[in-house]
Design an enzyme around this catalytic site. Structure first.
Site, PDB file in Angstrom:
ATOM      1  N   ASN A   1      13.982  54.299  23.989  1.00 38.86           N
ATOM      2  CA  ASN A   1      15.078  53.341  23.999  1.00 38.86           C
ATOM      3  C   ASN A   1      15.893  53.511  25.287  1.00 38.86           C
ATOM      4  O   ASN A   1      15.475  54.224  26.205  1.00 38.86           O
ATOM      5  CB  ASN A   1      15.942  53.563  22.752  1.00 38.86           C
ATOM      6  CG  ASN A   1      16.538  52.275  22.207  1.00 38.86           C
ATOM      7  OD1 ASN A   1      17.016  51.433  22.973  1.00 38.86           O
ATOM      8  ND2 ASN A   1      16.520  52.104  20.899  1.00 38.86           N
TER       9      ASN A   1
ATOM     10  N   LYS B   1      11.104  54.464  16.999  1.00 43.11           N
ATOM     11  CA  LYS B   1      11.570  54.372  18.394  1.00 43.11           C
ATOM     12  C   LYS B   1      12.655  55.415  18.625  1.00 43.11           C
ATOM     13  O   LYS B   1      13.646  55.466  17.893  1.00 43.11           O
ATOM     14  CB  LYS B   1      12.108  52.974  18.685  1.00 43.11           C
ATOM     15  CG  LYS B   1      12.415  52.723  20.165  1.00 43.11           C
ATOM     16  CD  LYS B   1      12.658  51.255  20.421  1.00 43.11           C
ATOM     17  CE  LYS B   1      12.815  50.953  21.908  1.00 43.11           C
ATOM     18  NZ  LYS B   1      12.907  49.502  22.180  1.00 43.11           N
TER      19      LYS B   1
ATOM     20  N   ASN C   1      24.172  51.765  20.526  1.00 46.10           N
ATOM     21  CA  ASN C   1      25.244  50.781  20.405  1.00 46.10           C
ATOM     22  C   ASN C   1      25.732  50.537  18.985  1.00 46.10           C
ATOM     23  O   ASN C   1      26.594  49.703  18.763  1.00 46.10           O
ATOM     24  CB  ASN C   1      24.786  49.461  21.027  1.00 46.10           C
ATOM     25  CG  ASN C   1      24.444  49.625  22.500  1.00 46.10           C
ATOM     26  OD1 ASN C   1      25.159  50.302  23.231  1.00 46.10           O
ATOM     27  ND2 ASN C   1      23.336  49.035  22.922  1.00 46.10           N
ATOM     28  N   THR C   2      25.170  51.258  18.010  1.00 46.19           N
ATOM     29  CA  THR C   2      25.696  51.271  16.650  1.00 46.19           C
ATOM     30  C   THR C   2      26.202  52.684  16.404  1.00 46.19           C
ATOM     31  O   THR C   2      25.409  53.628  16.393  1.00 46.19           O
ATOM     32  CB  THR C   2      24.611  50.906  15.621  1.00 46.19           C
ATOM     33  OG1 THR C   2      24.169  49.565  15.869  1.00 46.19           O
ATOM     34  CG2 THR C   2      25.148  51.004  14.202  1.00 46.19           C
TER      35      THR C   2
ATOM     36  N   PHE D   1      22.949  45.287  17.934  1.00 40.38           N
ATOM     37  CA  PHE D   1      22.106  44.677  16.904  1.00 40.38           C
ATOM     38  C   PHE D   1      22.610  43.284  16.511  1.00 40.38           C
ATOM     39  O   PHE D   1      22.671  42.937  15.323  1.00 40.38           O
ATOM     40  CB  PHE D   1      22.032  45.558  15.651  1.00 40.38           C
ATOM     41  CG  PHE D   1      21.194  46.794  15.777  1.00 40.38           C
ATOM     42  CD1 PHE D   1      20.441  47.055  16.918  1.00 40.38           C
ATOM     43  CD2 PHE D   1      21.154  47.724  14.745  1.00 40.38           C
ATOM     44  CE1 PHE D   1      19.670  48.210  17.017  1.00 40.38           C
ATOM     45  CE2 PHE D   1      20.383  48.875  14.832  1.00 40.38           C
ATOM     46  CZ  PHE D   1      19.650  49.124  15.972  1.00 40.38           C
TER      47      PHE D   1
ATOM     48  N   SER E   1      19.154  53.284  18.917  1.00 48.48           N
ATOM     49  CA  SER E   1      20.072  52.469  19.708  1.00 48.48           C
ATOM     50  C   SER E   1      21.391  53.211  19.880  1.00 48.48           C
ATOM     51  O   SER E   1      21.931  53.756  18.917  1.00 48.48           O
ATOM     52  CB  SER E   1      20.334  51.128  19.018  1.00 48.48           C
ATOM     53  OG  SER E   1      21.392  50.439  19.674  1.00 48.48           O
TER      54      SER E   1
ATOM     55  N   ASN F   1      23.532  47.478  28.393  1.00 50.14           N
ATOM     56  CA  ASN F   1      23.876  46.585  27.284  1.00 50.14           C
ATOM     57  C   ASN F   1      24.518  47.376  26.152  1.00 50.14           C
ATOM     58  O   ASN F   1      24.195  48.545  25.932  1.00 50.14           O
ATOM     59  CB  ASN F   1      22.637  45.817  26.785  1.00 50.14           C
ATOM     60  CG  ASN F   1      21.938  46.506  25.637  1.00 50.14           C
ATOM     61  OD1 ASN F   1      22.367  46.435  24.479  1.00 50.14           O
ATOM     62  ND2 ASN F   1      20.849  47.213  25.949  1.00 50.14           N
TER      63      ASN F   1
END
Length: 358
Positions: free
Chosen positions: A238, A209, A177-178, A113, A175, A109
């Protein structure tokens, strides 16, 4: 064969996010149909000052906006974690941004966010608390907006907003993805975030996390920093940017983080290393590749007090939680434990005594 196994091929004809929304809608309806059943006494424990009926939690990312908390509890979870929530609403990355890797029992994925913003979730959580004062624990996972001028300040804002409503806060600085977010895991930034979140939320548990792609030394260093800043624990881990476990998938080159079975070994190895280095003085939540009671038990014996899952549900269905609770209780009894708390870190303790752990 379960009903979900029969329906899964049909569900998998839908785009992943469409199927996910249908699942959320179903759980929202289910949550209005009564309270969850109490589980076996052997699975109950007090962690972070909260009572948990069982160690299984819905990981962040599933119910980002807190739409189906009661439904998540209703299918057997001992706790739920909503989010990641950012101060301002944001749409996330362009679609398609979720990919099923069925052969590998994994997902990739790059959601970024996507959420309706903290104020939207705050109102819903307040209403839910009023109606469900005795409900199972709910954690709130907070993050920073992609376009934030001061990302550290975004964590301060989130902590202030949810300090009075969450059973615990999770600081998501891992994460993939940022862009640039993982840079906050090291150096002064991590310490500053921890200090500001703790100051904004002095009376509730706070966890951080982390990513499975960190070296064990860096993860242990972050754990030491967390202890120094009065942070209660870590969530390990994560999603991963590694593609070792999905190298044969047609989706292997898609940007984003891998979750599911390929993450299990690396996340569990990190969990074990951090538990041993910290002497069990931090609360650890194990997540990554859990789709069976055996996998959950391995994380508990490695040092996890609680275990989260998400991708495993995609492949096994909602009945997985009930099945895992029953099987985990049997495993604990078979190994001579009278309560799950006795099993936390059991393998680490054996290793410290020089015993072989396989």
């Amino acid at each position: 064969m379960s009903l979900y196994r029969i329906l899964r091929p049909l569900l998998f004809t839908l785009p992943p996010e469409t199927a996910h929304q249908l699942t959320l809608n179903g759980l929202r309806l289910l949550g209005a149909m009564g309270r969850p059943k109490t589980g076996a006494a052997i699975l109950r424990q007090t962690v972070l000052g909260r009572d948990f009926d069982n160690p299984f939690g819905m990981a962040a990312g599933f119910d980002k906006n807190g739409d189906a908390i009661s439904g998540v509890h209703r299918i057997g979870f001992g706790f739920a974690e909503i989010g990641t929530l950012t101060p301002l609403p944001q749409p996330g990355n362009p679609t398609p941004r979720v990919f099923r890797l069925t052969a590998e029992r994994a997902l990739i994925n790059r959601l970024g966010f996507n959420n309706r913003g903290q104020m939207d979730a705050l109102a819903r959580l307040e209403n839910w608390r009023e109606k469900s004062p005795q409900a199972r624990p709910v954690g709130v996972n907070i993050g920073a907006n992609k376009e934030a001028a001061d990302r550290i300040a975004d964590y301060d804002i989130g902590a202030q907003r949810f300090a009075a409503l969450a059973d615990y806060l999770t600081v998501n600085i891992s994460s993939p993805n940022t862009p640039g977010l993982r840079d906050l895991q090291s150096g002064e930034a991590a310490g500053e975030i921890m200090r500001r979140v703790r100051a904004a939320a002095p009376d509730i548990p706070v966890l951080v996390k982390i990513a499975p792609d960190m070296s064990h030394d860096d993860a242990i260093g972050l754990a030491e920093l967390a202890r120094a800043e009065n942070i209660d624990g870590l969530i390990i881990s994560n999603t991963t940017l590694a593609r070792d476990g999905v190298a044969s998938s047609r989706h292997k080159d898609e940007a984003g983080g891998v979750s599911g079975a390929p993450v299990f070994d690396m996340a569990t190895d990190m969990l074990r290393a951090v538990y041993r280095a910290s002497g069990g003085k931090l609360t650890l939540i194990g997540v990554g590749g859990v789709s069976s009671a055996a996998a959950a038990y391995a994380k508990i014996r490695a040092g996890a007090s609680l275990v989260q899952l998400y991708t495993g549900l995609v492949y096994e269905g909602p009945g997985l939680v009930t099945r895992m609770k029953s099987e985990l209780a049997q495993m604990l009894r078979a190994d001579g434990f009278s309560n799950i708390a006795e099993a936390i870190g059991a393998d680490a303790r054996r290793a410290d005594k020089g015993e072989n752990v396989t």
